[in-house]
Design a protein around this motif. Structure first.
Motif, PDB file in Angstrom:
ATOM      1  N   PHE A 208      28.236  33.679 182.825  1.00 14.83           N
ATOM      2  CA  PHE A 208      28.277  33.730 181.363  1.00 14.83           C
ATOM      3  C   PHE A 208      28.747  32.418 180.734  1.00 14.83           C
ATOM      4  O   PHE A 208      28.680  32.251 179.517  1.00 14.83           O
ATOM      5  N   LEU A 209      29.214  31.472 181.545  1.00 14.10           N
ATOM      6  CA  LEU A 209      29.613  30.168 181.022  1.00 14.10           C
ATOM      7  C   LEU A 209      28.435  29.195 180.941  1.00 14.10           C
ATOM      8  O   LEU A 209      28.547  28.124 180.353  1.00 14.10           O
ATOM      9  N   LYS A 210      27.304  29.592 181.526  1.00 10.18           N
ATOM     10  CA  LYS A 210      26.102  28.773 181.392  1.00 10.18           C
ATOM     11  C   LYS A 210      25.548  28.927 179.972  1.00 10.18           C
ATOM     12  O   LYS A 210      25.676  30.000 179.366  1.00 10.18           O
ATOM     13  N   PRO A 211      24.909  27.901 179.434  1.00  6.16           N
ATOM     14  CA  PRO A 211      24.322  28.006 178.093  1.00  6.16           C
ATOM     15  C   PRO A 211      23.292  29.125 178.025  1.00  6.16           C
ATOM     16  O   PRO A 211      22.610  29.419 179.015  1.00  6.16           O
ATOM     17  N   ALA A 212      23.181  29.742 176.873  1.00 10.23           N
ATOM     18  CA  ALA A 212      22.274  30.880 176.703  1.00 10.23           C
ATOM     19  C   ALA A 212      20.831  30.528 177.059  1.00 10.23           C
ATOM     20  O   ALA A 212      20.132  31.309 177.706  1.00 10.23           O
ATOM     21  N   ALA A 213      20.374  29.340 176.642  1.00 15.83           N
ATOM     22  CA  ALA A 213      18.995  28.947 176.935  1.00 15.83           C
ATOM     23  C   ALA A 213      18.772  28.833 178.443  1.00 15.83           C
ATOM     24  O   ALA A 213      17.700  29.166 178.956  1.00 15.83           O
ATOM     25  N   GLN A 214      19.789  28.370 179.160  1.00 12.29           N
ATOM     26  CA  GLN A 214      19.687  28.251 180.617  1.00 12.29           C
ATOM     27  C   GLN A 214      19.642  29.624 181.261  1.00 12.29           C
ATOM     28  O   GLN A 214      18.835  29.875 182.166  1.00 12.29           O
ATOM     29  N   VAL A 215      20.489  30.537 180.783  1.00 14.49           N
ATOM     30  CA  VAL A 215      20.490  31.905 181.300  1.00 14.49           C
ATOM     31  C   VAL A 215      19.138  32.558 181.042  1.00 14.49           C
ATOM     32  O   VAL A 215      18.561  33.203 181.921  1.00 14.49           O
ATOM     33  N   GLN A 216      18.626  32.368 179.824  1.00 14.65           N
ATOM     34  CA  GLN A 216      17.332  32.957 179.477  1.00 14.65           C
ATOM     35  C   GLN A 216      16.222  32.416 180.376  1.00 14.65           C
ATOM     36  O   GLN A 216      15.343  33.160 180.829  1.00 14.65           O
ATOM     37  N   SER A 217      16.281  31.122 180.678  1.00 16.49           N
ATOM     38  CA  SER A 217      15.279  30.511 181.550  1.00 16.49           C
ATOM     39  C   SER A 217      15.349  31.084 182.958  1.00 16.49           C
ATOM     40  O   SER A 217      14.318  31.364 183.584  1.00 16.49           O
ATOM     41  N   LEU A 218      16.562  31.294 183.457  1.00 16.09           N
ATOM     42  CA  LEU A 218      16.738  31.851 184.798  1.00 16.09           C
ATOM     43  C   LEU A 218      16.261  33.303 184.858  1.00 16.09           C
ATOM     44  O   LEU A 218      15.711  33.737 185.871  1.00 16.09           O
ATOM     45  N   GLU A 221      12.474  33.301 184.889  1.00 12.95           N
ATOM     46  CA  GLU A 221      11.989  32.923 186.212  1.00 12.95           C
ATOM     47  C   GLU A 221      12.046  34.093 187.183  1.00 12.95           C
ATOM     48  O   GLU A 221      11.154  34.272 188.017  1.00 12.95           O
ATOM     49  N   LYS A 222      13.113  34.914 187.048  1.00 16.11           N
ATOM     50  CA  LYS A 222      13.301  36.044 187.948  1.00 16.11           C
ATOM     51  C   LYS A 222      14.070  37.135 187.199  1.00 16.11           C
ATOM     52  O   LYS A 222      15.294  37.172 187.217  1.00 16.11           O
ATOM     53  N   PRO A 223      13.375  38.052 186.512  1.00 17.94           N
ATOM     54  CA  PRO A 223      14.029  39.071 185.688  1.00 17.94           C
ATOM     55  C   PRO A 223      15.059  39.911 186.437  1.00 17.94           C
ATOM     56  O   PRO A 223      16.037  40.379 185.832  1.00 17.94           O
ATOM     57  N   ALA A 224      14.878  40.094 187.740  1.00 15.03           N
ATOM     58  CA  ALA A 224      15.819  40.911 188.514  1.00 15.03           C
ATOM     59  C   ALA A 224      17.232  40.335 188.489  1.00 15.03           C
ATOM     60  O   ALA A 224      18.207  41.061 188.723  1.00 15.03           O
ATOM     61  N   ARG A 225      17.354  39.040 188.201  1.00 18.34           N
ATOM     62  CA  ARG A 225      18.689  38.434 188.140  1.00 18.34           C
ATOM     63  C   ARG A 225      19.570  39.110 187.088  1.00 18.34           C
ATOM     64  O   ARG A 225      20.783  39.158 187.214  1.00 18.34           O
ATOM     65  N   ALA A 226      18.953  39.609 186.020  1.00 12.72           N
ATOM     66  CA  ALA A 226      19.727  40.154 184.898  1.00 12.72           C
ATOM     67  C   ALA A 226      20.206  41.576 185.143  1.00 12.72           C
ATOM     68  O   ALA A 226      21.099  42.062 184.421  1.00 12.72           O
ATOM     69  N   VAL A 227      19.659  42.253 186.136  1.00 13.70           N
ATOM     70  CA  VAL A 227      19.948  43.682 186.323  1.00 13.70           C
ATOM     71  C   VAL A 227      21.430  43.942 186.547  1.00 13.70           C
ATOM     72  O   VAL A 227      22.027  44.806 185.903  1.00 13.70           O
ATOM     73  N   MET A 258      18.630  39.946 176.673  1.00 13.71           N
ATOM     74  CA  MET A 258      18.017  38.691 177.129  1.00 13.71           C
ATOM     75  C   MET A 258      16.906  38.969 178.141  1.00 13.71           C
ATOM     76  O   MET A 258      15.890  38.271 178.170  1.00 13.71           O
ATOM     77  N   LYS A 259      17.093  39.987 178.964  1.00 13.48           N
ATOM     78  CA  LYS A 259      16.047  40.351 179.917  1.00 13.48           C
ATOM     79  C   LYS A 259      14.800  40.828 179.182  1.00 13.48           C
ATOM     80  O   LYS A 259      13.665  40.449 179.520  1.00 13.48           O
ATOM     81  N   LEU A 260      15.005  41.665 178.154  1.00 15.85           N
ATOM     82  CA  LEU A 260      13.875  42.163 177.377  1.00 15.85           C
ATOM     83  C   LEU A 260      13.153  41.014 176.675  1.00 15.85           C
ATOM     84  O   LEU A 260      11.915  40.958 176.670  1.00 15.85           O
ATOM     85  N   ALA A 261      13.920  40.087 176.103  1.00 13.74           N
ATOM     86  CA  ALA A 261      13.317  38.937 175.423  1.00 13.74           C
ATOM     87  C   ALA A 261      12.511  38.083 176.393  1.00 13.74           C
ATOM     88  O   ALA A 261      11.420  37.601 176.072  1.00 13.74           O
ATOM     89  N   ALA A 262      13.042  37.918 177.604  1.00 12.41           N
ATOM     90  CA  ALA A 262      12.342  37.119 178.606  1.00 12.41           C
ATOM     91  C   ALA A 262      11.037  37.798 179.021  1.00 12.41           C
ATOM     92  O   ALA A 262       9.999  37.143 179.172  1.00 12.41           O
ATOM     93  N   GLU A 263      11.082  39.110 179.197  1.00 10.77           N
ATOM     94  CA  GLU A 263       9.886  39.852 179.600  1.00 10.77           C
ATOM     95  C   GLU A 263       8.828  39.820 178.496  1.00 10.77           C
ATOM     96  O   GLU A 263       7.626  39.852 178.775  1.00 10.77           O
ATOM     97  N   GLN A 264       9.276  39.751 177.231  1.00  2.00           N
ATOM     98  CA  GLN A 264       8.356  39.685 176.105  1.00  2.00           C
ATOM     99  C   GLN A 264       8.019  38.250 175.727  1.00  2.00           C
ATOM    100  O   GLN A 264       7.319  38.010 174.740  1.00  2.00           O
ATOM    101  N   GLN A 265       8.555  37.320 176.504  1.00  5.75           N
ATOM    102  CA  GLN A 265       8.329  35.888 176.292  1.00  5.75           C
ATOM    103  C   GLN A 265       8.749  35.456 174.890  1.00  5.75           C
ATOM    104  O   GLN A 265       8.078  34.642 174.238  1.00  5.75           O
ATOM    105  N   GLY A 270      18.604  29.959 167.897  1.00  2.00           N
ATOM    106  CA  GLY A 270      19.939  29.537 167.495  1.00  2.00           C
ATOM    107  C   GLY A 270      20.858  29.118 168.624  1.00  2.00           C
ATOM    108  O   GLY A 270      22.033  28.819 168.397  1.00  2.00           O
ATOM    109  N   PHE A 271      20.350  29.094 169.859  1.00  2.00           N
ATOM    110  CA  PHE A 271      21.208  28.734 170.994  1.00  2.00           C
ATOM    111  C   PHE A 271      20.682  27.507 171.744  1.00  2.00           C
ATOM    112  O   PHE A 271      21.114  27.229 172.857  1.00  2.00           O
ATOM    113  N   GLU A 272      19.786  26.769 171.103  1.00  2.00           N
ATOM    114  CA  GLU A 272      19.125  25.655 171.785  1.00  2.00           C
ATOM    115  C   GLU A 272      20.100  24.543 172.200  1.00  2.00           C
ATOM    116  O   GLU A 272      19.868  23.842 173.189  1.00  2.00           O
ATOM    117  N   HIS A 273      21.186  24.374 171.449  1.00  2.00           N
ATOM    118  CA  HIS A 273      22.101  23.250 171.707  1.00  2.00           C
ATOM    119  C   HIS A 273      23.453  23.707 172.257  1.00  2.00           C
ATOM    120  O   HIS A 273      24.401  22.932 172.274  1.00  2.00           O
TER     121      HIS A 273
END
Length: 283
Positions: A208-218, A221-227, A258-265, A270-273
């Motif tokens: 959770f200390l990783k930036p939101a955009a990085q978490v979303q990217s991960l 890449e692999k939605p199972a990570r969020a489960v 975030m998992k749902l957003a990633a699956e829906q692309q 607001g978290f880009e920076h």
């Protein structure tokens, strides 16, 4: 001239499982003729949320360099167990144990107890069990990480006066670029992207200390990570724990969202920076 990588007395090399801490270990070996000094120990603490590639890398460093790397896992209530590559937890069991110890309250920006319990204090408990009373700890902080450097310069005894935290890579002026080039030249490597010596995949997969955009990217890449992360938030919320205690971050969407957003692309807005928050876990 003093060699920053020479151990002077009992020394713990904290191995996070990333390229930087592995490079630190290699430099320590070179400073001692290719072998670990007798009064030094290499410790790796598994949270159960490491990438499989990280576990393979820790195993490979030990085997290829002839180093006894001690694998540890926290089991709750101040207890730990020693494990190895085959028996290491892979489904977050140590992490869940420390959450249960805290009454189900999740670690967050203001209470980052996961790193201190799962890693720092687990190492300390093991070292004291080994009979150590005072020691230095070499950690893989680089010269190009000014915030983390300043933190440990100001307080080299963050958990106990028995331990003095040392940063050999800082004193040697080593940055991410040098670490990255080193691993490109080796016959084996961490099987995760090498972006100038850094990887966004390292340590706990969706920390959770990783930036939101990085978490979303991960997650994309692999939605199972969020489960697992979404499950912990849902469990805490259903247990009636307050809002702040049932979220890893209360300043951005939860892991299920975030998992749902990633699956829906759908990109997070607001978290880009947003920048990563410093933690002991390292690289």
């Amino acid at each position: 001239m003093h060699d920053a990588f020479k151990a002077a007395g009992p020394t713990c090399i904290s191995f996070s499982g990333g390229r930087t801490s592995a490079y630190l270990l290699w430099r320590v070996l070179q400073a001692h003729g290719g072998k670990m000094p007798e009064d030094a120990q290499v410790l790796f603490c598994n949270t159960g949320k490491e990438e499989e590639a990280t576990l393979r890398f820790v195993r490979d460093c030990g085997q290829r360099w002839g180093v006894d790397i001690v694998w540890l896992e926290y089991t709750g209530s101040g207890e730990w167990v020693q494990c190895d590559f085959d028996s290491a937890a892979r489904n977050g069991q140590p992490f869940e144990a420390v959450i249960a110890q805290r009454g189900g309250n999740l670690p967050n920006r203001m209470a980052r107890y996961c790193s201190s319990e799962l890693k720092t204090r687990t190492m300390h408990r093991y070292l004291r069990w080994s009979g150590w009373t005072e020691w230095d700890t070499f950690i893989g902080i680089r010269a190009d990480e000014p915030r983390r450097v300043a933190k440990f310069r100001a307080n080299p005894h963050p958990e106990t006066k028995a331990e003095t935290v040392d940063m050999p890579l800082v004193w040697a002026g080593v940055g991410a670029a040098e670490v990255g080039e080193f691993w490109k030249a080796q016959p084996f490597d961490l099987e995760l992207p090498n972006n100038g010596g850094k990887t966004m995949h390292g340590n706990c997969d969706l920390c959770f200390l990783k930036p939101a955009a990085q978490v979303q990217s991960l997650i994309a890449e692999k939605p199972a990570r969020a489960v697992w992360w979404a499950k912990q938030e849902a469990k805490a919320l259903s247990a009636g724990i307050g809002w702040s205690g049932s979220r890893f971050r209360d300043d951005r969407p939860g892991y299920a969202a975030m998992k749902l957003a990633a699956e829906q692309q759908r990109p997070l807005q607001g978290f880009e920076h947003e920048e990563a928050l410093a933690c002991f876990c390292g690289e």
